[in-house]
Design an enzyme around this catalytic site. Structure first.
Site, PDB file in Angstrom:
ATOM      1  N   ASP A  73      43.458  44.134  38.492  1.00 49.34           N
ATOM      2  CA  ASP A  73      42.069  43.683  38.410  1.00 49.34           C
ATOM      3  C   ASP A  73      41.221  44.528  37.480  1.00 49.34           C
ATOM      4  O   ASP A  73      41.625  45.594  37.057  1.00 49.34           O
ATOM      5  CB  ASP A  73      41.426  43.839  39.789  1.00 49.34           C
ATOM      6  N   LYS A  79      40.419  40.118  33.176  1.00 50.32           N
ATOM      7  CA  LYS A  79      39.832  40.101  31.822  1.00 50.32           C
ATOM      8  C   LYS A  79      38.563  39.281  31.838  1.00 50.32           C
ATOM      9  O   LYS A  79      38.506  38.222  32.417  1.00 50.32           O
ATOM     10  CB  LYS A  79      40.826  39.472  30.855  1.00 50.32           C
ATOM     11  N   MET A 139      28.913  44.342  46.669  1.00 50.42           N
ATOM     12  CA  MET A 139      28.525  43.196  45.816  1.00 50.42           C
ATOM     13  C   MET A 139      27.078  42.799  46.066  1.00 50.42           C
ATOM     14  O   MET A 139      26.751  41.614  46.093  1.00 50.42           O
ATOM     15  CB  MET A 139      29.441  41.994  46.101  1.00 50.42           C
TER      16      MET A 139
HETATM   17  N1  SAH Z   1      38.165  45.903  47.801  1.00 48.83           N
HETATM   18  C1  SAH Z   1      37.077  46.690  47.263  1.00 48.83           C
HETATM   19  C2  SAH Z   1      35.788  45.912  47.208  1.00 48.83           C
HETATM   20  C3  SAH Z   1      35.842  44.746  46.254  1.00 48.83           C
HETATM   21  S1  SAH Z   1      34.330  43.888  46.131  1.00 48.83           S
HETATM   22  C4  SAH Z   1      36.916  47.959  48.081  1.00 48.83           C
HETATM   23  O1  SAH Z   1      37.508  48.088  49.156  1.00 48.83           O
HETATM   24  O2  SAH Z   1      36.229  48.868  47.629  1.00 48.83           O
HETATM   25  C5  SAH Z   1      33.594  44.686  44.729  1.00 48.83           C
HETATM   26  C6  SAH Z   1      32.448  45.569  45.173  1.00 48.83           C
HETATM   27  O3  SAH Z   1      32.952  46.806  45.627  1.00 48.83           O
HETATM   28  C7  SAH Z   1      31.485  45.927  44.084  1.00 48.83           C
HETATM   29  O4  SAH Z   1      30.530  44.906  43.875  1.00 48.83           O
HETATM   30  C8  SAH Z   1      30.839  47.165  44.656  1.00 48.83           C
HETATM   31  O5  SAH Z   1      29.877  46.830  45.618  1.00 48.83           O
HETATM   32  C9  SAH Z   1      32.005  47.802  45.376  1.00 48.83           C
HETATM   33  N2  SAH Z   1      32.653  48.837  44.558  1.00 48.83           N
HETATM   34  C10 SAH Z   1      33.898  48.845  44.077  1.00 48.83           C
HETATM   35  N3  SAH Z   1      34.156  49.995  43.416  1.00 48.83           N
HETATM   36  C11 SAH Z   1      33.033  50.726  43.493  1.00 48.83           C
HETATM   37  C12 SAH Z   1      32.661  52.011  43.040  1.00 48.83           C
HETATM   38  N4  SAH Z   1      33.499  52.794  42.334  1.00 48.83           N
HETATM   39  N5  SAH Z   1      31.415  52.452  43.308  1.00 48.83           N
HETATM   40  C13 SAH Z   1      30.550  51.708  44.000  1.00 48.83           C
HETATM   41  N6  SAH Z   1      30.852  50.484  44.457  1.00 48.83           N
HETATM   42  C14 SAH Z   1      32.074  49.999  44.217  1.00 48.83           C
END
Ligand code: SAH
Length: 496
Positions: free
Chosen positions: A35, A57, A171
């Site tokens: 991803d 992408k 999100m």
């Molecule tokens: N499965 C992922 C979440 C996917 S949804 C998890 O467990 O973290 C995508 C959301 O995750 C983004 O919109 C943001 O809110 C959060 N996110 C993912 N990586 C992040 C990061 N490095 N810092 C802050 N928020 C993050």
């Protein structure tokens, strides 16, 4: 035989937060489907022979649709491959991991899930916010702030406010105004501490700590973008005291490491641990001369020499190449004493099972030439255009030597355009140079248009520093010619 799909959580960004089990799965993968949120360091763990499929992408702003991803996983597994599906954070926390398993389960394909560290907990943690604290709350809730196109947010704000727990929204940046107004309308105090953490766990992490009432304004002022988590609850107030990440000496600094990739590992890791954003910019490549008749002749007559001298790991590599080609090992060198210019070169010898008998007290060519306890003939295996300090010192002492060029250095970088831009825009805090040739490589690749005076050069020793000064760079030199000392200099020097 049908293959297998392993769903792996890559964690939130810091590559150190990938689990051991996740890394093993990655290293054994034949196909990796990944991803957008998975970072380059983790992608670099994918074996070169494995096939990479990028489904995140955003060329046309349309990542691969979910049904297509499900189908790719199924087809690759049915073709007999070991497939890793690599996802940001944890695959089962708003990661659609469940959806991806459904089709596999229906077709009886074997699968496994390796949980990852979710951003919901780790991004706050890196911003000094423990998502629970015994004195402040007794629950934590993870909520999606995503609304389906044209739909209202499907969140029961009253229920959330009643829990009095910590609320973590993923999100949610584009719907932040609706989240804030929903919580306020449901009776949450406007003075409740609240925070947003952008790029959590990465060197580019930013945090905004405010109250529910002031959060929106501050987030806009800081121009915070996705990916970011929103945290609401009393625990956010702890951030001011606990934000350990920003306390690290190199936090917020961008440091360029110019060593060849094969040798940049330790230094980059150390700088990252100290909080720096590290840009690996290898700009020199050592190319062994193959064949190298002069070295062949010298080694076939190695009994004529008393000392074999190396001034870089590159020289050792060329020598090793020759030894391997002949199927030789250390026994063929009996009687020869070995010298290395410094610990790195000595280590390269040690990796061949050879011990350096002499390393000078100061790690440079002149000290090596002055201190080498040689009476008999000396064989030097080193780069073309090696430092004259070594041979001059030997001449002065009337020590006979053969100086053989066993490799040459080439200067090139595929990243030179972006480096030039970053330098021009002042985005680079300092550039670390571990040898005169890295200075030459850096200067050659970024070219003359760049204002050299604006390049803050951190140099390992006097030759390196002298050359950097000659190019007009702003120079600081490590106290000792070691990586440790250079890293120390980065910590003190970068505060300037
Ligand atoms: N499965 C992922 C979440 C996917 S949804 C998890 O467990 O973290 C995508 C959301 O995750 C983004 O919109 C943001 O809110 C959060 N996110 C993912 N990586 C992040 C990061 N490095 N810092 C802050 N928020 C993050």
């Amino acid at each position: 035989m049908s293959g297998k799909v392993t769903l792996v959580g890559a964690g939130p960004g810091d590559p150190g937060l990938l689990t051991l089990k996740g890394r093993t799965a990655l290293e054994e993968a034949e196909v990796v489907v990944f991803d957008r949120l998975v970072g380059p360091e983790i992608l670099s763990m994918i074996p070169p022979q494995a096939r990479r499929i990028d489904v995140g992408k955003e060329a046309s702003h349309h990542p691969v649709p979910q049904e297509d991803i499900n189908r790719i996983l199924l087809e690759e597994a049915l073709a007999g491959h070991r497939v890793v599906r690599l996802k940001g954070g944890d695959p089962f926390v708003f990661g659609r991991g469940g959806e991806e398993l459904e089709l596999l389960a229906r077709h009886g394909v074997e699968f496994e899930e390796v949980p990852g560290i979710t951003s919901a907990i780790s991004a706050p943690a890196y911003a000094g916010i423990p998502v629970t604290h015994r004195d402040l709350c007794s629950s934590v809730h993870i909520i999606t702030g995503h609304a389906r196109a044209g739909k209202a947010l499907d969140i029961d704000f009253e229920a959330l406010v009643r829990t009095r727990g910590t609320l973590v929204f993923l999100m949610g940046i584009s719907t932040l105004p609706r989240i804030v107004s929903g919580l306020l309308a449901a009776g949450m105090e406007g003075t409740t501490p609240a925070a947003v953490v952008e790029n959590g766990t990465l060197p580019t992490q930013r945090r905004c700590v405010a109250t529910l009432e002031t959060l929106l304004q501050q987030v806009e002022a800081m121009q915070i973008h996705s990916p970011a988590v929103i945290v609401v609850g009393d625990v956010c107030a702890l951030s001011a005291r606990f934000c350990w990440m920003e306390q690290r000496p190199l936090h917020g600094k961008t440091l360029v490491v110019t060593r060849p990739q094969s040798r940049s590992g330790t230094i980059s890791r150390r700088l990252r641990e100290l909080g720096a954003k590290v840009w690996e910019y290898p700009c020199i490549e050592t190319v062994p001369k193959i064949p190298c008749p002069a070295m062949e002749q010298a080694l076939l007559h190695c009994a004529d020499y008393e000392w074999l001298v190396f001034t870089s790991p590159g020289g050792v590599a060329a020598f090793r190449h020759q030894m391997d080609a002949w199927g030789w090992d250390g026994r063929k060198l009996s009687g020869l004493s070995l010298a290395a210019i410094g610990p790195g070169t000595a280590r390269a010898l040690a990796e061949m099972g050879l011990r350096a008998d002499y390393v000078p007290p100061v790690y440079d060519a002149a000290h090596l030439g002055e201190g080498l306890p040689a009476q008999g003939r000396v064989l030097i295996l080193r780069a073309e255009e090696g430092d004259a300090g070594l041979t001059e010192a030997l001449q002065k002492r009337a020590v006979a030597y053969d100086d053989i060029a066993v490799y040459r250095t080439e200067y090139a970088s595929s990243q030179k355009e972006s480096m030039r831009r970053a330098l021009e825009q002042g985005e680079v805090s300092a550039v670390l140079f571990t040898s005169a040739s890295t200075v030459r490589g850096f200067a050659a690749t970024v070219g003359e248009q760049v204002d050299a005076g604006a390049i803050h050069a951190l140099c390992i020793g006097p030759q390196t520093a002298a050359l950097a000064r000659k190019y007009g760079m702003t120079v600081q030199m490590a106290q000792e010619a070691t990586i440790d000392s250079l890293v120390e200099l980065a910590c003190s020097g970068c505060q300037m």
